[in-house]
Each structure stands twice: as C-alpha cells, then as structure tokens.
Design a protein around this motif. Structure first.
Motif, PDB file in Angstrom:
ATOM      1  N   LYS A  64      55.616  57.346  46.851  1.00 20.16           N
ATOM      2  CA  LYS A  64      54.399  57.869  46.223  1.00 20.16           C
ATOM      3  C   LYS A  64      53.148  57.458  47.010  1.00 20.16           C
ATOM      4  O   LYS A  64      52.219  58.245  47.173  1.00 20.16           O
ATOM      5  N   HIS A  65      53.145  56.220  47.497  1.00 25.11           N
ATOM      6  CA  HIS A  65      52.000  55.745  48.271  1.00 25.11           C
ATOM      7  C   HIS A  65      51.935  56.472  49.621  1.00 25.11           C
ATOM      8  O   HIS A  65      50.855  56.777  50.129  1.00 25.11           O
ATOM      9  N   GLY A  66      53.109  56.739  50.187  1.00 26.48           N
ATOM     10  CA  GLY A  66      53.150  57.513  51.432  1.00 26.48           C
ATOM     11  C   GLY A  66      52.650  58.931  51.237  1.00 26.48           C
ATOM     12  O   GLY A  66      51.916  59.470  52.069  1.00 26.48           O
ATOM     13  N   LEU A  67      53.046  59.538  50.116  1.00 24.63           N
ATOM     14  CA  LEU A  67      52.582  60.894  49.808  1.00 24.63           C
ATOM     15  C   LEU A  67      51.065  60.928  49.671  1.00 24.63           C
ATOM     16  O   LEU A  67      50.402  61.848  50.168  1.00 24.63           O
ATOM     17  N   GLY A 140      51.372  42.885  52.817  1.00 22.53           N
ATOM     18  CA  GLY A 140      51.912  41.743  53.540  1.00 22.53           C
ATOM     19  C   GLY A 140      53.428  41.692  53.530  1.00 22.53           C
ATOM     20  O   GLY A 140      54.106  42.662  53.227  1.00 22.53           O
ATOM     21  N   GLY A 141      53.945  40.525  53.838  1.00 21.65           N
ATOM     22  CA  GLY A 141      55.386  40.364  53.951  1.00 21.65           C
ATOM     23  C   GLY A 141      56.088  40.136  52.629  1.00 21.65           C
ATOM     24  O   GLY A 141      57.313  40.046  52.573  1.00 21.65           O
ATOM     25  N   ALA A 142      55.331  40.030  51.531  1.00 21.21           N
ATOM     26  CA  ALA A 142      55.941  39.736  50.240  1.00 21.21           C
ATOM     27  C   ALA A 142      56.738  40.927  49.699  1.00 21.21           C
ATOM     28  O   ALA A 142      57.619  40.768  48.877  1.00 21.21           O
ATOM     29  N   ASN A 143      56.410  42.113  50.116  1.00 22.92           N
ATOM     30  CA  ASN A 143      57.062  43.317  49.612  1.00 22.92           C
ATOM     31  C   ASN A 143      57.761  44.055  50.750  1.00 22.92           C
ATOM     32  O   ASN A 143      57.424  43.897  51.919  1.00 22.92           O
ATOM     33  N   ASP A 144      58.699  44.901  50.365  1.00 19.68           N
ATOM     34  CA  ASP A 144      59.382  45.744  51.337  1.00 19.68           C
ATOM     35  C   ASP A 144      58.463  46.914  51.696  1.00 19.68           C
ATOM     36  O   ASP A 144      58.138  47.744  50.842  1.00 19.68           O
ATOM     37  N   THR A 145      58.037  46.956  52.944  1.00 18.36           N
ATOM     38  CA  THR A 145      57.122  48.011  53.377  1.00 18.36           C
ATOM     39  C   THR A 145      57.862  49.145  54.087  1.00 18.36           C
ATOM     40  O   THR A 145      57.236  50.023  54.676  1.00 18.36           O
ATOM     41  N   GLY A 146      59.192  49.143  54.005  1.00 18.18           N
ATOM     42  CA  GLY A 146      59.989  50.177  54.652  1.00 18.18           C
ATOM     43  C   GLY A 146      59.600  51.597  54.271  1.00 18.18           C
ATOM     44  O   GLY A 146      59.492  52.465  55.144  1.00 18.18           O
ATOM     45  N   PRO A 147      59.364  51.879  52.964  1.00 20.03           N
ATOM     46  CA  PRO A 147      58.969  53.238  52.601  1.00 20.03           C
ATOM     47  C   PRO A 147      57.658  53.677  53.254  1.00 20.03           C
ATOM     48  O   PRO A 147      57.482  54.848  53.576  1.00 20.03           O
ATOM     49  N   LEU A 148      56.742  52.744  53.455  1.00 16.60           N
ATOM     50  CA  LEU A 148      55.463  53.095  54.085  1.00 16.60           C
ATOM     51  C   LEU A 148      55.650  53.417  55.564  1.00 16.60           C
ATOM     52  O   LEU A 148      55.095  54.391  56.072  1.00 16.60           O
TER      53      LEU A 148
END
Length: 196
Positions: A64-67, A140-148
């Motif tokens: 959703k954030h990528g969209l 940051g590194g606390a979350n998985d940023t793979g979708p972004l």
C-alpha cells in the motif's frame, strides 16, 4: 486506509479538475477556476503526509505504501499535462478556442512524442523511487522494508518497458498510408506535443 486515500485522491483529482474547468468556461470565473485547479497538488501532499504518519505509527511497510509512492510519482509527472490537455479541449468546446492539435501519428515526430512521454515516466519513477527510499530510511532496520524496495524495482521495470515501447517508434517508424500526406498531421502533432 492508504488504499482508500489513494482512491479518494484520484477521485478528488477529477472532481477538482471538473470543477475548475466548469468555473473557467461555464461560469466565466477564470481566476476562481484557476485557483481550484491549483489545489490539485494538495491532494498528493495529503497522501504523502498520511503515508508518513501511517509508517510512523508503526504500520508494517507493505504494497500500500509502495502504491502511494507510485501514485504520487505519476501525478507529479503526468498531472500537469493531463490538466493542460483537458483545459485545451474545454477551451475549444466551451470557450471558442481552436481545436487542440492531435499528437503526431507518423515518422520522427511520433518518435519524439513517444520519447517525451517516456521521459515523463522516468520522472514518475524517479519521484516514486526517491519517496520509497525516504520511507526505507524512515522506518529503519526495525521493520522489513522488502515491500518498499520491491516497488522500487517495479518502478524501474516500468521505465524499461515504456522505454522499449518508445524505442520501437524510432527503430521502426510508422509511415503514413500511401497517397496520404502525413506532414500536416506531424506538424500539428508536434505543436501539440510542445504544449505538453
């Protein structure tokens, strides 16, 4: 929430556009119509802030954030030209202005037109990739940023596909049918493209 906001922003874009053009050409309130049309970027700003707040409140970065980033990039690159194009048609239909010229259909003029459209796609992708990178740094590194980062790759792929399509108009230019003069259409189309 973000997907709903993207839909609201898209609907709002067309509502503001219709209202601005109606005020300009049907109500004769040119300045007020222009002011309404200038409110269009506020929609993207609202979406940007809402996306940042959503991430700040601990939402997992996802598609959703990528969209949202891709939508903002698209409106930055194509929004103004869409408004200009529709304004030209409204001016012709309701304001007595000449009919806007169509884009060129043949030869080098068409290739240049397609190249300009591709550059808009490059701009859209660049804005989206930059916003997505800011989101990656933000969470940051606390979350998985793979979708972004996956959306960044999608934006790059979109540029590649559109670039390949635009390149075909240069490598294999479309020729006007025999016995037809393509020069006038190309000249008119070039003039229209210069306005976009």
């Amino acid at each position: 929430m973000i997907v709903t906001l993207v839909i609201i922003c898209e609907a709002g874009f067309w509502v503001l556009l219709a209202a601005g053009l109606a005020l300009r050409y049907l109500a004769g309130r040119k300045r007020l119509g222009a002011a309404v049309l200038l409110m269009e970027p506020v929609l993207e700003l609202v979406l940007l802030v809402a996306t940042a707040v959503d991430l700040r409140n601990g939402a997992e970065p996802d598609w959703k954030h990528g969209l949202a980033a891709l939508y903002i990039g698209y409106t930055v690159a194509y929004g103004h030209s869409t408004v200009t194009w529709l304004d030209g048609h409204a001016a012709h239909r309701f304001g007595g202005a000449p009919r806007p010229a169509k884009p060129p259909r043949y030869g080098a003029a068409r290739a240049r037109h397609e190249g300009r459209l591709w550059l808009r796609t490059v701009l859209a992708a660049a804005v989206a990739v930059a916003l997505l990178q800011c989101a990656v740094w933000y969470v940051g590194g606390a979350n998985d940023t793979g979708p972004l980062t996956a959306w960044q790759l999608s934006a790059a792929q979109l540029v590649g596909v559109h670039g390949a399509v635009a390149l075909t108009y240069t490598l294999w230019p479309k020729k006007p049918p025999k016995g037809r003069d393509g020069g006038q259409g190309e000249a008119a189309g070039t003039a229209a493209s210069a306005r976009r």
